[in-house]
Design an enzyme around this catalytic site. Structure first.
Site, PDB file in Angstrom:
ATOM      1  N   ASN A 114       0.831  -1.308   0.112  1.00 51.31           N
ATOM      2  CA  ASN A 114       0.027  -0.028   0.051  1.00 51.31           C
ATOM      3  C   ASN A 114       0.808   1.332  -0.041  1.00 51.31           C
ATOM      4  O   ASN A 114       2.014   1.304   0.537  1.00 51.31           O
ATOM      5  CB  ASN A 114      -0.620   0.041   1.157  1.00 51.31           C
ATOM      6  CG  ASN A 114      -1.722   1.100   1.175  1.00 51.31           C
ATOM      7  OD1 ASN A 114      -2.583   1.509   0.275  1.00 51.31           O
ATOM      8  ND2 ASN A 114      -1.897   1.803   2.697  1.00 51.31           N
ATOM      9  N   HIS A 116       0.692   5.070   1.402  1.00 44.94           N
ATOM     10  CA  HIS A 116      -0.223   5.984   2.295  1.00 44.94           C
ATOM     11  C   HIS A 116       0.180   7.537   2.248  1.00 44.94           C
ATOM     12  O   HIS A 116       1.541   7.470   2.564  1.00 44.94           O
ATOM     13  CB  HIS A 116      -0.334   5.402   3.669  1.00 44.94           C
ATOM     14  CG  HIS A 116      -1.154   5.993   4.603  1.00 44.94           C
ATOM     15  ND1 HIS A 116      -2.603   6.062   4.710  1.00 44.94           N
ATOM     16  CD2 HIS A 116      -0.999   7.108   5.582  1.00 44.94           C
ATOM     17  CE1 HIS A 116      -3.179   6.924   5.523  1.00 44.94           C
ATOM     18  NE2 HIS A 116      -2.029   7.513   6.179  1.00 44.94           N
TER      19      HIS A 116
HETATM   20  C1  GAR Z   1      -2.793   8.992  -2.873  1.00 45.34           C
HETATM   21  O1  GAR Z   1      -2.333  10.126  -2.318  1.00 45.34           O
HETATM   22  C2  GAR Z   1      -2.666   7.828  -2.084  1.00 45.34           C
HETATM   23  O2  GAR Z   1      -1.523   7.926  -0.926  1.00 45.34           O
HETATM   24  C3  GAR Z   1      -3.904   7.921  -1.133  1.00 45.34           C
HETATM   25  O3  GAR Z   1      -4.939   8.120  -2.133  1.00 45.34           O
HETATM   26  C4  GAR Z   1      -4.343   8.919  -3.262  1.00 45.34           C
HETATM   27  C5  GAR Z   1      -4.442   8.325  -4.540  1.00 45.34           C
HETATM   28  O4  GAR Z   1      -3.908   9.008  -5.680  1.00 45.34           O
HETATM   29  N1  GAR Z   1      -4.277   6.699  -0.515  1.00 45.34           N
HETATM   30  C6  GAR Z   1      -4.781   6.504   0.646  1.00 45.34           C
HETATM   31  O5  GAR Z   1      -5.319   7.534   1.361  1.00 45.34           O
HETATM   32  C7  GAR Z   1      -4.934   5.026   1.204  1.00 45.34           C
HETATM   33  N2  GAR Z   1      -5.348   5.070   2.493  1.00 45.34           N
HETATM   34  P1  GAR Z   1      -4.067   8.475  -7.063  1.00 45.34           P
HETATM   35  O6  GAR Z   1      -5.585   7.873  -7.254  1.00 45.34           O
HETATM   36  O7  GAR Z   1      -3.871   9.871  -7.893  1.00 45.34           O
HETATM   37  O8  GAR Z   1      -2.858   7.424  -7.072  1.00 45.34           O
END
Ligand code: GAR
Length: 219
Positions: A114, A116
Site C-alpha cells: 500500500n 499511504h
Molecule cells: C494517494 O495520495 C494515496 O496515497 C492515497 O490516495 C491517493 C490516490 O491518488 N491513498 C490513501 O489515502 C489510502 N489510505 P491516485 O489515485 O492519484 O494515485
C-alpha cells in the site's frame, strides 16, 4: 506467453480514483523495461478516472463495486476471486479507498503493498494532510508498506519526507506529497519486479543493494 513474459512478475493494481500512482508506475515500468506485467487494474468504482486511463493503455481492467455486496466480507471475497484469477505475485493498493478484512489481508500476505499519504505510523486513516497541518508537524510525507491486518500499518519498505511550509494549505501540501508518492512507489515496484525485496520472519524488510532506511527527503 513469450519466454520474456514468463520471467515477468505479475502485478494487479487496485484503485478507486485518479490513479496517478498507477500511471506513474506503468509509465516508468514501460520506459525502464522493468521485468513486470500489470496483469489487471481493478477498481471498486466504475467511474474512476484511473480505470479509463488503464483501458486507454490497453491494460486489462475489472470493476468490483462495493455497492453490489451486502457486507465487507462478501465484497472482499468477490474481489479476492477476481484478483486470484490473474495469479499475481503482488497486489498494489494505489489509492484504493476500502478497508480490507483480515481474511483478505491474510490471503495476500507478503504480496499486498500500500501507499499511504503520511509518514507512518503517524496519521493513519483519512485526511492526513489536514491533520498534519493541524498538528503543526515539521515533517510530513508518504510511506510504502506491506499491508497487515491493522489499518495503515505494516512493515515499511520506503518513505519520503518533506519539510512542511508554515504557509502551506491542505491542497499545496497534498500536491507536494503526491509528487513524492510518484517518486517512491515506482521505485518500490521496480525493486519488487527485480525480486530484491524480502520480508523476513520478524517482519523486517530487506532490499538487496539498497541501504536502510529507505527514505527520501525534500526540503
Ligand atoms: C494517494 O495520495 C494515496 O496515497 C492515497 O490516495 C491517493 C490516490 O491518488 N491513498 C490513501 O489515502 C489510502 N489510505 P491516485 O489515485 O492519484 O494515485
Amino acid at each position: 506467453m513469450t519466454d520474456a513474459n514468463a520471467l515477468n512478475r505479475r502485478f494487479v493494481v487496485l484503485i478507486s480514483g485518479q490513479g496517478s500512482n498507477l500511471q506513474q508506475i506503468v509509465t516508468e515500468a514501460q520506459a525502464g523495461q522493468w521485468p513486470l506485467e500489470v496483469v489487471r487494474v481493478i477498481s471498486n468504482r466504475a467511474d474512476a478516472p484511473g480505470l479509463a486511463w488503464a483501458q486507454a493503455q490497453g491494460l486489462p481492467t475489472a470493476v468490483v463495486c462495493h455497492h453490489d455486496y451486502d457486507s465487507r466480507q462478501d465484497f472482499d471475497d468477490a474481489l479476492a476471486k477476481v484478483i486470484e484469477k490473474d495469479r499475481p505475485d503482488y497486489v498494489l493498493l494505489a489509492g484504493f479507498m476500502r478497508i480490507l478484512t483480515a481474511g483478505f489481508v491474510a490471503q495476500f500476505k507478503s504480496r499486498l503493498i500500500n501507499i499511504h499519504p503520511s509518514l507512518l505510523p503517524a496519521f493513519t486513516g483519512l485526511n492526513t494532510h489536514a491533520r498534519a497541518l493541524e498538528a503543526g508537524v515539521g515533517w510530513h510525507g508518504c510511506t510504502v508498506h506491506f499491508v497487515t491486518e491493522s489499518l495503515d500499518h505494516g512493515p515499511i519498505i520506503a518513505q519520503a519526507a518533506l519539510a512542511v511550509d508554515r504557509s502551506a494549505s491542505v491542497q499545496t501540501l497534498a500536491e507536494r506529497v503526491l509528487r513524492l508518492e510518484h517518486m517512491i512507489y515506482p521505485r518500490v515496484v521496480q525493486w519488487l519486479a527485480q525480486g530484491r525485496v524480502r520480508l523476513d520472519e520478524s517482519n523486517q524488510v530487506h532490499i538487496q543493494g539498497v541501504a536502510q532506511p529507505h527514505i527520501w527527503s525534500q526540503l
